[in-house]
Design an enzyme around this catalytic site. Sequence first.
Site: not given
Length: 625
Positions: A365-366, A552
């Site tokens: 995930r970012h 995400h």
Amino acid sequence: MAVAETQLYAKVSNKHRSRRTSVLLEPLLAKGFPAHIAQKALAATGQKTVEDAAKWLHSHCNDPSLDDPIPQEYALYLCPTGCLHNYLVEFWKESKRQCGKNRAHEIFPHITLCDFFTCEDQKVELLYDTLKRVGESFSQLFPPSISLSLHSSTSYLGFFIDDRHANILKDFALAFSSEASAVADCHVKPCLKQLHLTLSHKFYPHHQKTLEQLAKCINPGETCQWVATLYSRDMRFVHYQTRRALFQYKPQNIDELMINAGDFIYVDPTQQSDVSEGWVIGTSHRTGCRGFLPENYTERANESDTWVKHREYVFVTASRLFIQTENEPNLKSNGEVQNPSMSRSVTKVLSLQITGFFPGVLVMRHGERVDQVFGKSWLQQCLTADGKYYRADLNFPSTLPKRKDSMKHFEYDPPLSCCGIFQSRLTGEALLDQEVPVSYVYSSPALRCIQTAQHILQGLKLDQKVKIRVEPGLFEWTKWEASRVIPNFMTVTELVEASYKIDTSYRGNFPLSSLVPSESYEEFVSRSSAVIKQIITACPRKGKGVILIVGHGSSLTSFTRPLIGLPIRDSRDFAQVVRKVPSLGMCFCEELQEENKWQMVNPPVKMLTHGANAAFNWRNGIMDD
């Protein structure tokens, strides 16, 4: 009172009290503790020392259940020690590393003789006496070694006990249960079915072959001393999840729970639906108090981590009455091996190609996005009257990349915060330390993902060698977009002009125009499954190359489950899983090329955990009277 607690009270309310007074009980009574509470403390600490019980009482001074007449649950296990135990422990570690945690990891290696039963606190010593008497009566009958044969199915792997030896163990369990039931006034049920020592249970079927290979490295005939051990647990939390505190947390509000690093917390998964995101409500094993706590201050622990070891009977068989040779490792009284080279050799045997990395996919995930900290109106907080950007807080990025269209498009395509940039760079440096050979990088078109990928590559020192492939198909479930439209992402040209290392020759598998606003869950799952397969196909995986995918929170499950052959989750379960994925949360799938399949294993680096840092105005509280 809850129905479950009412039933627990009913189990103990009609039983007669024992008049026997423990030697350890008298000093506690002299300190002024009521008898039933002192007995509860002794039972909860294994009746070892007065000091342990007094410490428990001090810790539980605010425990609302301190007066509740709810006894502990007890079980009798036969546990291996010595060389065999060491091999089993290494199997536990390696099977968890290669195949993830399964039900067997919740408990240490053992053979169940009598499953959990209740016993009143003041009668626990009678169980100890029973174990000693029955153990002594069977000491001459106990087999010199126990014959174990490996058994495997799609959901179970373990050693079955040979019938001849199993019958002796069953007789021992039956004798203990009969005498304990009579003298301690409790219902003890011996295990009379197939006796077994579980290695793995309730694992994914595609992990069966790997687990079998690991199990075949265990020699069941290794030197072993067997110990019959009485354990207890708190019966109120049997179906709860056990978590371990990683850091201290001091409550900020009256309904929050004080925890110290190392504390165990009982969490009921069924009571978390109304809890704020990132928090859980739990009960402290150390204090008995209940309250809210930040979930990322804890990690999943094993069920047996909170169990209490009471008494044991060591079976010293004739085969163990020999003079140890010079080269044989010594055994401590608890059966552990003193020879330090043993554990290293066990690890070497069990670790199948641990060194280096298989070709794999690292899904991440970012980092922390700016609106995650400052809310959806973050852009209004840092724009001047004439529309120019300025840094309203040190966690805002120092600048925003230039884009040809309106700056307002950043509202639905936000950048990383400064902490998000730090998180990403730190993760890249950790991957570099572990020598993770990243060969390809794919990113969602969201700016926060591209920035995360860029800073990870900088931490890896690969930003001049590996370029980012922007793949629109990696974008999150569009139904979750607050704008109900697909965000206006920066173009490849704009990204290159802003100094992002973009692979301009790459053509995405899913063009931006194919992303549908408010897509159904089935459409999202289908898109995710297709894009991960196309990425895998497009990347030659010679040697040890790793594909890094930056997406995400939803990416961790939507891309990995199709890859390892798991069915899709229900949309509600999916949402519950995604909400718990933190910034830079990651999972790793490695390819077993000879078997033409993928398996999920532990990520190559640790997770990043940190606390919140609220906004502060020096005028408030300092200058005000």
